[in-house]
Design an enzyme around this catalytic site. Structure first.
Site, PDB file in Angstrom:
ATOM      1  N   ASP A  49       0.850  -1.182   0.000  1.00  7.92           N
ATOM      2  CA  ASP A  49       0.000   0.000   0.000  1.00  7.92           C
ATOM      3  C   ASP A  49       0.892   1.240   0.000  1.00  7.92           C
ATOM      4  O   ASP A  49       2.030   1.170  -0.492  1.00  7.92           O
ATOM      5  CB  ASP A  49      -0.922  -0.031   1.231  1.00  7.92           C
ATOM      6  CG  ASP A  49      -2.238   0.673   0.995  1.00  7.92           C
ATOM      7  OD1 ASP A  49      -2.245   1.912   0.954  1.00  7.92           O
ATOM      8  OD2 ASP A  49      -3.265  -0.018   0.850  1.00  7.92           O
ATOM      9  N   HIS A  56      -3.349   5.765   3.647  1.00  4.60           N
ATOM     10  CA  HIS A  56      -4.111   4.551   3.381  1.00  4.60           C
ATOM     11  C   HIS A  56      -3.478   3.301   3.996  1.00  4.60           C
ATOM     12  O   HIS A  56      -4.173   2.449   4.573  1.00  4.60           O
ATOM     13  CB  HIS A  56      -4.258   4.400   1.858  1.00  4.60           C
ATOM     14  CG  HIS A  56      -5.353   3.488   1.424  1.00  4.60           C
ATOM     15  ND1 HIS A  56      -5.128   2.180   1.054  1.00  4.60           N
ATOM     16  CD2 HIS A  56      -6.695   3.692   1.290  1.00  4.60           C
ATOM     17  CE1 HIS A  56      -6.270   1.614   0.696  1.00  4.60           C
ATOM     18  NE2 HIS A  56      -7.242   2.514   0.826  1.00  4.60           N
ATOM     19  N   ASN A 105     -15.054  -0.267  -5.303  1.00  6.79           N
ATOM     20  CA  ASN A 105     -16.135   0.510  -4.694  1.00  6.79           C
ATOM     21  C   ASN A 105     -17.041   1.184  -5.720  1.00  6.79           C
ATOM     22  O   ASN A 105     -17.590   2.257  -5.467  1.00  6.79           O
ATOM     23  CB  ASN A 105     -15.550   1.587  -3.773  1.00  6.79           C
ATOM     24  CG  ASN A 105     -14.554   1.033  -2.775  1.00  6.79           C
ATOM     25  OD1 ASN A 105     -14.727  -0.069  -2.277  1.00  6.79           O
ATOM     26  ND2 ASN A 105     -13.508   1.796  -2.479  1.00  6.79           N
ATOM     27  N   SER A 144     -11.360  -1.288   0.669  1.00  2.81           N
ATOM     28  CA  SER A 144     -10.023  -1.143   1.251  1.00  2.81           C
ATOM     29  C   SER A 144     -10.034  -1.473   2.735  1.00  2.81           C
ATOM     30  O   SER A 144      -9.062  -2.025   3.266  1.00  2.81           O
ATOM     31  CB  SER A 144      -9.508   0.289   1.061  1.00  2.81           C
ATOM     32  OG  SER A 144      -9.177   0.539  -0.277  1.00  2.81           O
TER      33      SER A 144
END
Length: 723
Positions: free
Chosen positions: A173, A206, A303, A387
């Site tokens: 990430d 994130h 999403n 996520s």
């Protein structure tokens, strides 16, 4: 301090070294004091002034009263739901405290059971992290308008196993803030794909948010709880931006992770374009990671409220993860949370996990997600998206490998999928290519279930406690089968048992200390974690039971003993605790019963019928198991005021009422006799005065009939046979 009066109060006084150390104001009062105890788990258990005694039979109340006087204890009363149980109270003049008195009464052999009143906190507990009450994903109590109980069953999983610090979860990430105070188990190596060097970099918020869901320190009175808080977090940083060479760099991150010890690789990102260099990296991790067992690889579904995106849809061995609302729905613009986005779904979706309003770690201070709301802080309480869902599954995968690190990635995936909870109002069906249970297009196999997944691992390893189902005071051995090498055992047990062997012995001997339902449990301890096996339920000591049945009876019709199958038979049953282990019951009675016959079976039933006279009596059951026998009884009464004869009859049926059973018959001594056939069709009815009458039954075909006689407020319904 417990004092015998409803007007007094009790309190806990620590570090008492005897009565001489009590505060002076208490020395002037009459008081009752008793110690606290500590369980093997470190829980404090207080001993009150009360104890409970169960009679063997109703007449034993006289024995109880006599022993209470002899030992200066007071009988408070009997339980209104279980009249054989009595509550007794100790005071400063009693022969001992409540524990000593309970033992004295039980060891006398004059009572079925006796036990002290122990005070222990039974409130639910899980972890003590400051923000845990917001973590509906781990313990859903209705936060955010959700449905209580719809979560990943983290608290139950916490009781089954602790995760192992040998398990490494890589987060590919934007990099993890490795000095975050709630991310204490960072792996020693990290990597930045942008520069191709170590250590990793923090290129955004994130990665730290994803890492907290997986492995934030649990039970440290700070922040949040991660799912696998003892596992090690590996930080692999990538910008996740559309920059030159970005696809190769993401593949490099996956390759570096499996080559440097990652067991699980969590990827909370999607890509608009498929790329073979990423596909090859994923395949390498799945086939070559963990010395050929394969890394567990997870990707977010996306999403867009559309079909599952790449790379989640590119390889059937990837676990593709969708998001769930707090109400157990696929996260969509219409789900109960009110957030205007949707989790992707479709034929390549495998599972769902919580994905909205998820509390997690944030970049420290004014950096990170909190800055968008103008606040500082090291935590963010509203992390959203697939996520957020994906690291939940990564954490559960780490728990599974903690219990059995020899599983292949295929086996881990099968366990996760086959133990999912079927949430929501979806139609789960058997689907071609989906071999781990029923599946649905919107939510896959359902929501991950951490507890059931761990229990499935334990079941597959055939780890279980073997031993008898009944334990007597002489003791019995219990063994943990298939105990892994290099591990030790810690035994736990219910209060009905006492451990006779040394702690850690395998096999271990336990004996009954009193009778009742009990359990034995074992925790397997290794250098990096523990596994708590499911409790083995057993029965301790002699049977504990009650007798249930009809207590107010009416007499059989005269002459009907030879036709008892048509009589007023009443079934009675031995019942009470869940499994008293009863192997035999002997029935007997006193009083005006006509007969009683015993039957063996699941409930150990018997049948009894009233005789021709009124009166009172007791029905006795002597129940035995491998540890001995116990007698119990049930009171009954017979209201015997009706006589029908002859029975069987061929012409005239005579009716006699015992007038001594009535002060007077109302309505000018008017009574009613009604005869029905077996289908309850009216065949004959007659009103009469006085205490006797007769009725002609010549016109009735040969059969059994029901006769109902009403005299005043009393009614008897019995049977006759017409020849």
């Amino acid at each position: 301090m417990c004092i015998e009066s409803s007007s007094y109060k009790w309190e806990i006084i620590e570090n008492i070294g005897g009565e001489s150390t009590l505060p002076s104001k208490l020395k002037k009062q009459k008081f009752y004091s008793a110690p606290f105890f500590t369980t093997q788990e470190g829980e404090e258990v207080g001993l009150s002034h009360l104890f409970y005694v169960k009679l063997l039979k109703k007449s034993d109340i006289e024995t109880l009263e006599k022993m209470a006087i002899e030992n200066s204890v007071k009988i408070i009363g009997k339980n209104k739901f279980m009249p054989f149980w009595y509550t007794l109270s100790c005071n400063n003049s009693s022969a001992g405290n409540a524990l000593e008195m309970a033992n004295l009464f039980y060891e006398s052999g004059k009572f079925s059971a006796a036990e002290p009143d122990l005070m222990v906190d039974d409130s639910p507990r899980c972890v003590n992290d400051d923000n845990f009450s917001y973590q509906w994903n781990l313990d859903n109590t209705g936060q955010n308008g959700g449905t209580s109980g719809v979560d990943i069953q983290f608290c139950n999983a916490w009781e089954v196993a602790s995760d192992c610090n040998d398990i490494v979860v890589a987060v590919v990430d934007k990099g993890i803030e490795m000095n975050h105070p709630d991310l204490s188990n960072m792996f020693s190596l990290s990597y930045d794909t942008e520069s191709g060097t170590q250590p990793s970099q923090v290129l955004g918020s994130h990665g730290t948010a994803c890492a907290g869901i997986i492995g934030a320190s649990a039970n440290n009175s700070e922040g949040i709880s991660g799912i696998a808080s003892n596992c090690q977090l590996m930080s692999v940083s990538n910008s996740l931006s559309a920059t030159p060479n970005s696809r190769q760099k993401r593949g490099d991150g996956i390759n570096w992770a499996w080559q440097n010890g990652a067991d699980v690789i969590s990827n909370s990102w999607v890509s608009a374009l498929q790329c073979e260099i990423i596909d090859d990296a994923i395949n390498n991790a799945l086939t070559q990671g963990r010395n050929g067992l394969g890394c567990v690889v997870l990707f977010a579904a996306g999403n867009q409220n559309s079909t599952v995106e790449y790379p989640a849809n590119s390889n059937p061995d990837i676990i593709a993860v969708g998001a769930m609302s707090p109400c157990g729905e696929r996260k969509s613009p219409n789900s109960c949370d009110g957030e205007n986005w949707g989790s992707n779904y479709g034929s390549t979706l495998d599972v769902i996990a919580p994905g909205v309003f998820i509390p997690t770690t944030d970049l420290q201070g004014s950096s990170g997600y909190n800055i968008s709301s103008g606040t500082d802080g090291d935590y963010y309480l509203s992390f959203n998206g697939t996520s957020a869902a994906t690291p939940h599954v990564a954490g559960v995968a780490a728990l599974i490998l903690s219990v059995n690190p020899d599983l292949t990635q295929d086996e881990v995936r099968d366990i996760i999928e086959s133990t999912c909870t079927k949430v929501g109002n979806y139609t789960y069906t058997t689907t071609s290519g989906r071999n781990n249970g029923t599946w649905d297009n919107e939510v896959g196999y359902g929501c991950i279930n951490a507890c059931d997944a761990l229990l499935e691992v334990i079941d597959q390893m055939n780890l279980l406690i073997s031993g008898p189902t009944i334990v007597c005071s002489t003791g019995a051995s219990f063994t943990v089968n298939n105990l892994p090498s290099g591990t030790t055992v810690t035994w736990n047990k219910s209060t009905k048992l006492v451990r006779l062997s040394a702690q850690g012995a395998n096999p271990c001997v336990f004996a009954a200390s009193s009778s009742g339902e009990g359990w034995i449990q074992a925790t397997i301890n290794s250098s990096c974690g523990s596994i708590t096996l499911p409790k083995k339920n057993i029965w301790a000591g002699r049977p504990r039971f009650t007798i249930t049945g009809t207590q107010e009876l009416y007499p059989k019709a005269l002459g009907f003993a030879a036709l008892c199958e048509y009589g007023t038979d009443n079934p009675i049953m031995v019942g009470g605790d869940n499994d008293p282990g009863i192997t035999n019951v002997q029935w007997s009675y006193s009083g005006p019963l006509d007969y009683i016959t015993g039957e063996t079976g699941i409930n150990y039933r018997a049948k009894y019928a009233a005789g021709l006279t009124s009166g009172q009596g007791l029905i006795y059951a002597d129940a035995s198991n491998a540890c001995g026998s116990v007698e119990n009884n049930m009171y009954y009464s017979v209201e015997g005021w009706l006589r029908l004869f002859p029975n069987p009859t061929e012409g005239t049926l005579y009716v006699e009422i015992d007038g001594t059973q009535f002060d007077k018959l109302p309505d000018n001594n008017r009574c009613t006799l009604t005869i029905f056939d077996k289908q309850m069709h009216l065949r004959k009815s007659k009103r009469f005065t006085g205490y006797s009458t007769s009725v002609d039954v010549n016109h009735l075909p040969s059969d059994v009939y029901i006769v109902r006689v009403k005299a005043g407020e009393k009614t008897i319904e019995t049977k006759i046979m017409v020849k």
